[in-house]
Design a protein around this motif. Structure first.
Motif, PDB file in Angstrom:
ATOM      1  N   ILE A 158       0.869  -1.184   0.000  1.00 39.99           N
ATOM      2  CA  ILE A 158       0.000   0.000   0.000  1.00 39.99           C
ATOM      3  C   ILE A 158       0.904   1.232   0.000  1.00 39.99           C
ATOM      4  N   VAL A 159       0.662   2.149  -0.921  1.00 40.57           N
ATOM      5  CA  VAL A 159       1.483   3.356  -1.000  1.00 40.57           C
ATOM      6  C   VAL A 159       0.598   4.595  -0.916  1.00 40.57           C
ATOM      7  N   ASP A 160       1.204   5.683  -0.478  1.00 37.70           N
ATOM      8  CA  ASP A 160       0.489   6.948  -0.399  1.00 37.70           C
ATOM      9  C   ASP A 160       1.508   8.068  -0.541  1.00 37.70           C
ATOM     10  N   GLY A 161       1.155   9.098  -1.306  1.00 36.75           N
ATOM     11  CA  GLY A 161       2.064  10.213  -1.489  1.00 36.75           C
ATOM     12  C   GLY A 161       1.976  10.777  -2.897  1.00 36.75           C
ATOM     13  N   GLU A 162       2.799  11.780  -3.164  1.00 36.05           N
ATOM     14  CA  GLU A 162       2.823  12.433  -4.477  1.00 36.05           C
ATOM     15  C   GLU A 162       3.948  11.856  -5.335  1.00 36.05           C
ATOM     16  N   GLU A 163       3.664  11.656  -6.618  1.00 37.40           N
ATOM     17  CA  GLU A 163       4.676  11.222  -7.583  1.00 37.40           C
ATOM     18  C   GLU A 163       5.508  10.062  -7.025  1.00 37.40           C
ATOM     19  N   ILE A 164       4.846   8.975  -6.719  1.00 36.17           N
ATOM     20  CA  ILE A 164       5.490   7.822  -6.084  1.00 36.17           C
ATOM     21  C   ILE A 164       6.391   7.110  -7.097  1.00 36.17           C
ATOM     22  N   PRO A 165       7.662   6.853  -6.758  1.00 40.89           N
ATOM     23  CA  PRO A 165       8.547   6.099  -7.654  1.00 40.89           C
ATOM     24  C   PRO A 165       7.991   4.709  -7.936  1.00 40.89           C
ATOM     25  N   PRO A 166       8.296   4.146  -9.093  1.00 45.24           N
ATOM     26  CA  PRO A 166       7.723   2.844  -9.457  1.00 45.24           C
ATOM     27  C   PRO A 166       8.336   1.695  -8.669  1.00 45.24           C
ATOM     28  N   PRO A 167       7.578   0.621  -8.425  1.00 46.50           N
ATOM     29  CA  PRO A 167       8.158  -0.573  -7.793  1.00 46.50           C
ATOM     30  C   PRO A 167       9.002  -1.326  -8.818  1.00 46.50           C
ATOM     31  N   ILE A 168      10.068  -1.957  -8.344  1.00 53.73           N
ATOM     32  CA  ILE A 168      10.965  -2.695  -9.234  1.00 53.73           C
ATOM     33  C   ILE A 168      11.177  -4.089  -8.652  1.00 53.73           C
ATOM     34  N   ALA A 169      10.913  -5.106  -9.432  1.00 52.14           N
ATOM     35  CA  ALA A 169      10.861  -6.483  -8.929  1.00 52.14           C
ATOM     36  C   ALA A 169      12.199  -7.205  -8.943  1.00 52.14           C
ATOM     37  N   ARG A 170      13.264  -6.598  -9.501  1.00 49.63           N
ATOM     38  CA  ARG A 170      14.580  -7.263  -9.537  1.00 49.63           C
ATOM     39  C   ARG A 170      15.671  -6.289  -9.090  1.00 49.63           C
ATOM     40  N   PHE A 171      16.633  -6.813  -8.322  1.00 52.75           N
ATOM     41  CA  PHE A 171      17.728  -5.970  -7.847  1.00 52.75           C
ATOM     42  C   PHE A 171      18.528  -5.385  -9.004  1.00 52.75           C
ATOM     43  N   SER A 172      18.746  -6.190 -10.039  1.00 49.10           N
ATOM     44  CA  SER A 172      19.579  -5.727 -11.161  1.00 49.10           C
ATOM     45  C   SER A 172      18.938  -4.537 -11.867  1.00 49.10           C
ATOM     46  N   ASP A 173      17.597  -4.485 -11.905  1.00 50.24           N
ATOM     47  CA  ASP A 173      16.917  -3.368 -12.557  1.00 50.24           C
ATOM     48  C   ASP A 173      16.965  -2.092 -11.714  1.00 50.24           C
ATOM     49  N   MET A 174      17.390  -2.208 -10.451  1.00 50.74           N
ATOM     50  CA  MET A 174      17.513  -1.016  -9.596  1.00 50.74           C
ATOM     51  C   MET A 174      18.861  -0.322  -9.787  1.00 50.74           C
ATOM     52  N   LYS A 175      19.701  -0.862 -10.695  1.00 50.33           N
ATOM     53  CA  LYS A 175      21.035  -0.309 -10.981  1.00 50.33           C
ATOM     54  C   LYS A 175      21.978  -0.438  -9.785  1.00 50.33           C
ATOM     55  N   ILE A 176      21.801  -1.506  -9.020  1.00 52.27           N
ATOM     56  CA  ILE A 176      22.703  -1.801  -7.903  1.00 52.27           C
ATOM     57  C   ILE A 176      23.995  -2.372  -8.487  1.00 52.27           C
ATOM     58  N   PRO A 177      25.164  -1.935  -8.029  1.00 53.95           N
ATOM     59  CA  PRO A 177      26.441  -2.406  -8.589  1.00 53.95           C
ATOM     60  C   PRO A 177      26.597  -3.930  -8.503  1.00 53.95           C
ATOM     61  N   ALA A 178      27.355  -4.476  -9.452  1.00 54.39           N
ATOM     62  CA  ALA A 178      27.546  -5.924  -9.547  1.00 54.39           C
ATOM     63  C   ALA A 178      28.139  -6.543  -8.284  1.00 54.39           C
ATOM     64  N   PRO A 179      29.162  -5.927  -7.618  1.00 54.22           N
ATOM     65  CA  PRO A 179      29.700  -6.553  -6.397  1.00 54.22           C
ATOM     66  C   PRO A 179      28.643  -6.747  -5.312  1.00 54.22           C
ATOM     67  N   MET A 180      27.719  -5.791  -5.199  1.00 53.76           N
ATOM     68  CA  MET A 180      26.669  -5.924  -4.193  1.00 53.76           C
ATOM     69  C   MET A 180      25.687  -7.028  -4.582  1.00 53.76           C
ATOM     70  N   LEU A 181      25.334  -7.107  -5.866  1.00 47.92           N
ATOM     71  CA  LEU A 181      24.442  -8.174  -6.323  1.00 47.92           C
ATOM     72  C   LEU A 181      25.054  -9.544  -6.063  1.00 47.92           C
ATOM     73  N   LYS A 182      26.366  -9.655  -6.312  1.00 50.81           N
ATOM     74  CA  LYS A 182      27.070 -10.926  -6.084  1.00 50.81           C
ATOM     75  C   LYS A 182      27.049 -11.296  -4.605  1.00 50.81           C
TER      76      LYS A 182
END
Length: 617
Positions: free
Chosen positions: A172-196
């Protein structure tokens, strides 16, 4: 010689004007009634009226004048009575009218009105802001800018697609201009060492709070994050800080005496230490992957800051702290918040409830610029949410399930056990599952008694509560986590946010009065998608209101409700109207007027006032 007595002179007295009642031009002399009647009869006779009709007309006129005279006299009497009425009489009439109006209302409506008045009185708090901002009337209207943006294919999705993804994970979300949900870590632009590193820990997909919370934090938005215990909140607020610190260091490396970039506040030393260890692990993984080694400071009471002197020899990126020690370090100017742009409060509602509100305001006063503020907790009642909404800048509320609801991965078992039989039955309960097991009690002396009893029975047990030294507390947690000890007996100090992944069983030896504490305690098991069992002892010593809260919590989670608990009746049910939870603690079995948490808060406030009045150095 005879004195000369002269005859006094006589003065002429002028005749006075005749006395009249009124010398004004419109004065009309009084005419006797009989004479006035005769004049009217003569006037009517001159107009052609017969004597009988003239008499009737005059009689009617005289009756009308008599009625008007009586009405004027009555109005004069009423006016005089109104002037002579006392304020007490008026107040009595007001109360009488109010009583008549209240008599038309149902009991439920009266209780609702009373609750709203209490809530309005306690939510009248100053927003969380620095003294400088409050004094100058500084009001931020825009969120901090962030360099992070979701991938193009995520941005091109429709709002309906985002809503379907949130609905799938019960977000449940509430607020203005809410950022989109992202279902995969890689799509969040998290660096490769952290994903590993996350993958090596078995963390492949984000949990619901991470799925929406990480993009919100990456976007620079203020946030209120609510999710059940063991849902991965620590990663949701710590990883964005790690990314911000790396970005700031890449722009301009921090030198000695500079920093920190962000701070994480925790209500207890154990929780702060656990968060600190997680951040060390994640920053170490990033450094092993070729990124800058971030400098992190643990700032809590009970430990010597001299042991971390090496941290101050370089630029400081991240501080994990408890409020008291953090204020001490800021006042001593060991570091400052000149460049701090990120602040997170873990277990935010507990921070404010435990009396840290003034400390948090004090910490806010050290900020010189706008910062991104995040509040996270498993239990955040409406009172705290409303308070946070006023204090944050365009906040986004991310709620996974009802605030204060129990973790659905925990099997809750409630058993009626007499007080004198608890110790013996405790040994039986320990046979349900293999170790490790946590036992909770609200009383520090009882914690020590339980540990002593288990040691006598050959059970490897440690104890932790607020009266233990920091070394004793750290030893208990480390030996329990390492598996050297099978059982940890703890007060509520160990129930807030501490992560023990392998716990299969939690035993609540004494049911806490506040249902929030119960939710936190059973949340030590069933973490990270695993299942667990929570066994709770109740008896005649348990307040009926607490039992009612527990009953509704079990029903909400679809758990089995024992017959003795089902027989506890809710007095509100007979009043009609919808049953709402308490806005102060989130309990479903009572209203704000009889909230144990509110009573406890008021008791602490009165105690602090008495302490101030008594003086002292």
């Amino acid at each position: 010689m005879t004195p000369d007595v002269s005859t006094p002179k006589r003065r002429r007295i002028e005749p006075e004007e005749p006395l009249t009642l009124d010398n004004s031009d419109d004065y009309v002399p009084y005419i006797p009634v009989a004479q006035r009647r005769q004049q009217r009869l003569e006037q009517l006779a001159n107009r052609g009226y017969s004597r009988s009709s003239a008499l009737n007309t005059v009689n009617d006129a005289e009756e009308q004048e008599a009625r008007e005279d009586e009405e004027r006299e009555e109005e004069l009497r009423r006016e005089k009575a109104r002037k002579e009425r006392t304020l007490l009489e008026e107040a009595q009439e007001v109360h009488k009218r109010k009583a008549e109006e209240d008599g038309k209302k149902t009991t439920w409506e009266k209780d609702q009105e009373a609750d709203e008045k209490i809530l309005a009185a306690i939510v009248n708090q100053r927003k969380l802001a620095s003294d400088l901002e409050l004094a100058k009337g500084i009001l931020y209207t825009e969120s901090l800018r962030s360099s992070w943006r979701p991938p193009r294919f995520i941005r091109e999705r429709s709002e309906a697609q985002h809503a379907r993804l949130r609905e799938k994970y019960h977000i449940i979300v509430d607020g203005e201009e809410i950022p989109p949900p992202i279902a995969r870590f890689s799509d969040m632009k998290i660096p490769a060492p952290m994903l590993k590193h996350l993958k090596s820990k078995g963390i492949v997909d984000p949990t619901p709070i991470q799925l929406q919370g990480l993009p919100t934090a990456f976007a620079g938005r203020d946030m209120i994050g609510i999710a059940f215990t063991g849902s991965g909140k620590t990663l949701a607020f710590s990883l964005p800080l790690v990314m911000i610190a790396l970005e700031e260091d890449a722009k301009l490396p921090l030198e000695k005496g500079e920093g920190p970039v962000g701070v994480i506040l925790c209500p207890s030393r154990e929780l702060a230490n656990q968060t600190y260890e997680n951040i060390l692990e994640w920053t170490g993984a990033m450094a092993a992957g070729g990124y800058t080694q971030l400098n992190t400071l643990l700032c809590i009471g009970g430990i010597s800051m001299a042991e971390q002197s090496h941290v101050f020899n370089k630029g400081l990126h991240i501080v994990v702290a408890t409020p008291g020690r953090l204020i001490d370090m800021l006042e001593k100017k060991r570091f400052n918040f000149e460049s701090c742009k990120y602040m997170c409060m873990d277990e935010a509602d507990r921070m404010i409830d435990l009396g840290f509100e003034d400390d948090v305001r004090n910490i806010m006063s050290f900020f010189k610029h706008q910062r991104q503020t995040l509040l996270f907790s498993a239990t955040m009642p409406r009172k705290i949410q409303d308070f946070a909404q006023q204090s944050l800048v365009r906040p986004v509320l991310v709620n996974v399930g009802r605030a204060g609801a129990a973790n659905l991965d925990v099997l809750q078992v409630v058993e009626y056990v007499k007080q004198e039989a608890k110790m013996v039955y405790l040994l039986e309960c320990l046979q349900k599952t293999p170790p490790p097991v946590i036992i909770f009690s609200e009383n520090k002396n009882e914690v020590d008694d339980i540990q002593e009893y288990l040691l006598l029975k050959g059970v490897e047990a440690v104890a932790i509560h607020g009266s233990k030294t920091q070394d004793e507390r750290q030893y208990a947690i480390k030996s329990f986590k390492s598996g050297a000890k099978d059982v940890m007996v703890a007060s509520s100090v160990a129930s807030k946010g501490l992560d023990f992944n392998e716990i299969q069983h939690v035993i609540i030896f004494s049911m806490p009065k506040e249902i929030e504490d119960y939710v936190h305690q059973i949340g030590r098991t069933g973490r990270s998608g695993k299942t667990g069992i929570a066994t709770t002892f109740v008896n005649m010593n348990t307040p009926e209101q607490t039992l009612l809260d527990l009953k509704y919590l079990l029903m909400e989670a679809g758990q089995k409700v024992p017959p003795f608990l089902m027989s506890v009746e809710d007095p509100r049910a007979a009043q009609g109207g919808a049953l709402k939870g308490c806005p102060v603690c989130g309990g479903l079995g009572h209203t704000i007027s009889n909230c144990p948490k509110l009573e406890d808060t008021q008791r602490r406030t009165m105690a602090s006032h008495r302490g101030n009045d008594e003086g002292g150095y």
